[in-house]
Design a protein around this motif. Structure first.
Motif, mmCIF file in Angstrom:
data_model
loop_
_atom_site.group_PDB
_atom_site.id
_atom_site.type_symbol
_atom_site.label_atom_id
_atom_site.label_comp_id
_atom_site.label_asym_id
_atom_site.label_seq_id
_atom_site.Cartn_x
_atom_site.Cartn_y
_atom_site.Cartn_z
ATOM 1 N N TRP A 56 35.183 26.113 28.569
ATOM 2 C CA TRP A 56 35.575 25.900 29.951
ATOM 3 C C TRP A 56 36.432 27.055 30.431
ATOM 4 O O TRP A 56 37.151 27.667 29.657
ATOM 5 N N GLY A 57 36.324 27.352 31.715
ATOM 6 C CA GLY A 57 37.107 28.432 32.287
ATOM 7 C C GLY A 57 37.742 28.013 33.598
ATOM 8 O O GLY A 57 37.274 27.097 34.271
ATOM 9 N N VAL A 58 38.824 28.697 33.935
ATOM 10 C CA VAL A 58 39.524 28.483 35.194
ATOM 11 C C VAL A 58 39.600 29.827 35.903
ATOM 12 O O VAL A 58 39.986 30.841 35.304
ATOM 13 N N VAL A 59 39.218 29.850 37.177
ATOM 14 C CA VAL A 59 39.262 31.081 37.967
ATOM 15 C C VAL A 59 40.727 31.455 38.171
ATOM 16 O O VAL A 59 41.516 30.655 38.671
ATOM 17 N N ASN A 60 41.116 32.682 37.775
ATOM 18 C CA ASN A 60 42.508 33.089 37.898
ATOM 19 C C ASN A 60 42.725 34.178 38.949
ATOM 20 O O ASN A 60 43.795 34.755 39.027
ATOM 21 N N SER A 61 41.738 34.469 39.759
ATOM 22 C CA SER A 61 41.890 35.415 40.860
ATOM 23 C C SER A 61 41.689 34.657 42.175
ATOM 24 O O SER A 61 41.218 33.519 42.177
ATOM 25 N N ALA A 62 42.065 35.277 43.282
ATOM 26 C CA ALA A 62 41.952 34.598 44.578
ATOM 27 C C ALA A 62 40.513 34.137 44.826
ATOM 28 O O ALA A 62 40.274 33.001 45.231
ATOM 29 N N TYR A 63 39.553 35.028 44.591
ATOM 30 C CA TYR A 63 38.133 34.695 44.719
ATOM 31 C C TYR A 63 37.388 35.315 43.560
ATOM 32 O O TYR A 63 37.715 36.403 43.111
ATOM 33 N N LEU A 80 33.827 31.609 44.073
ATOM 34 C CA LEU A 80 34.667 30.500 43.640
ATOM 35 C C LEU A 80 36.120 30.856 43.926
ATOM 36 O O LEU A 80 36.489 32.033 43.915
ATOM 37 N N ARG A 81 36.939 29.836 44.158
ATOM 38 C CA ARG A 81 38.349 30.059 44.482
ATOM 39 C C ARG A 81 39.233 29.889 43.263
ATOM 40 O O ARG A 81 38.846 29.265 42.279
ATOM 41 N N ARG A 82 40.447 30.399 43.399
ATOM 42 C CA ARG A 82 41.459 30.291 42.344
ATOM 43 C C ARG A 82 41.655 28.827 41.950
ATOM 44 O O ARG A 82 41.778 27.953 42.791
ATOM 45 N N GLY A 83 41.671 28.576 40.637
ATOM 46 C CA GLY A 83 41.917 27.242 40.119
ATOM 47 C C GLY A 83 40.670 26.408 39.882
ATOM 48 O O GLY A 83 40.752 25.340 39.272
ATOM 49 N N GLU A 84 39.512 26.873 40.362
ATOM 50 C CA GLU A 84 38.287 26.093 40.133
ATOM 51 C C GLU A 84 37.907 26.151 38.654
ATOM 52 O O GLU A 84 38.080 27.155 37.995
ATOM 53 N N ILE A 85 37.358 25.036 38.183
ATOM 54 C CA ILE A 85 36.972 24.906 36.781
ATOM 55 C C ILE A 85 35.468 25.119 36.651
ATOM 56 O O ILE A 85 34.693 24.580 37.444
ATOM 57 N N VAL A 86 35.075 25.913 35.644
ATOM 58 C CA VAL A 86 33.665 26.193 35.398
ATOM 59 C C VAL A 86 33.355 25.921 33.936
ATOM 60 O O VAL A 86 34.227 26.006 33.067
ATOM 61 N N GLU A 87 32.120 25.580 33.665
ATOM 62 C CA GLU A 87 31.665 25.439 32.284
ATOM 63 C C GLU A 87 31.051 26.766 31.856
ATOM 64 O O GLU A 87 30.186 27.315 32.542
ATOM 65 N N ILE A 88 31.508 27.291 30.736
ATOM 66 C CA ILE A 88 30.986 28.552 30.198
ATOM 67 C C ILE A 88 29.813 28.204 29.292
ATOM 68 O O ILE A 88 29.980 27.531 28.276
ATOM 69 N N LEU A 89 28.629 28.668 29.663
ATOM 70 C CA LEU A 89 27.420 28.356 28.901
ATOM 71 C C LEU A 89 27.138 29.374 27.813
ATOM 72 O O LEU A 89 26.651 29.028 26.733
ATOM 73 N N ALA A 90 27.399 30.639 28.093
ATOM 74 C CA ALA A 90 27.116 31.712 27.134
ATOM 75 C C ALA A 90 27.985 32.905 27.455
ATOM 76 O O ALA A 90 28.500 33.039 28.568
ATOM 77 N N THR A 91 28.127 33.786 26.485
ATOM 78 C CA THR A 91 28.896 35.014 26.656
ATOM 79 C C THR A 91 28.053 36.160 26.139
ATOM 80 O O THR A 91 27.396 36.041 25.118
#
Length: 140
Positions: A56-63, A80-91
């Protein structure tokens, strides 16, 4: 017998005509056999995927610009905006020669959206609960 004169300080190569023909024929056969082999048709991805574990990831920049592919030159498909949560599928790791292109890219999913984002704009966590806590701390 054929004697091939090499530049000064190197050894001379002596080949009999039959052995010369053998080596030339062998290299020709090897070269021609490899053209239609299944291995020559294989195409490996430019940027190999390193991880398949869901994180899981959290956006740490304004956009955060979400890209269609793992490249800064790729088209933006969403923001995406700061603080939104995303699921990381692959790297994966970008192997491009440009300095700003090298680094980790994450394939992510958020609210029906699927795309790629650069690692510098995300905080990564191993559980959704930790991501929720970090998102709350950012003041979403």
């Amino acid at each position: 017998m054929y004697v091939y004169n090499m530049p000064r300080g190197t050894r001379k190569i002596k080949l009999n005509p039959p052995s010369l023909c053998f080596f030339l024929g062998l290299s020709l056969i090897i070269g021609l056999c490899g053209c239609d082999s299944p291995a020559s048709k294989l195409k490996f991805p430019e940027n190999p995927v390193l991880g398949m574990k869901s994180r899981w990831g959290v956006v740490n920049s304004a956009y955060l610009r979400v890209k269609a592919e793992a490249s800064s030159l790729s088209a933006d498909i969403a923001y995406l905006r700061r603080g939104e949560i995303v699921e990381i599928l692959a790297t994966n790791v970008s192997l491009n020669s440009l300095a700003e292109e090298s680094g980790r890219w994450h394939e992510l999913r958020a609210e029906g959206l699927r795309g790629w984002a650069y690692s510098g704009y995300l905080q990564i966590f191993d559980s959704r609960q930790k991501a929720l806590t970090a998102s709350d701390a950012l003041g979403k």
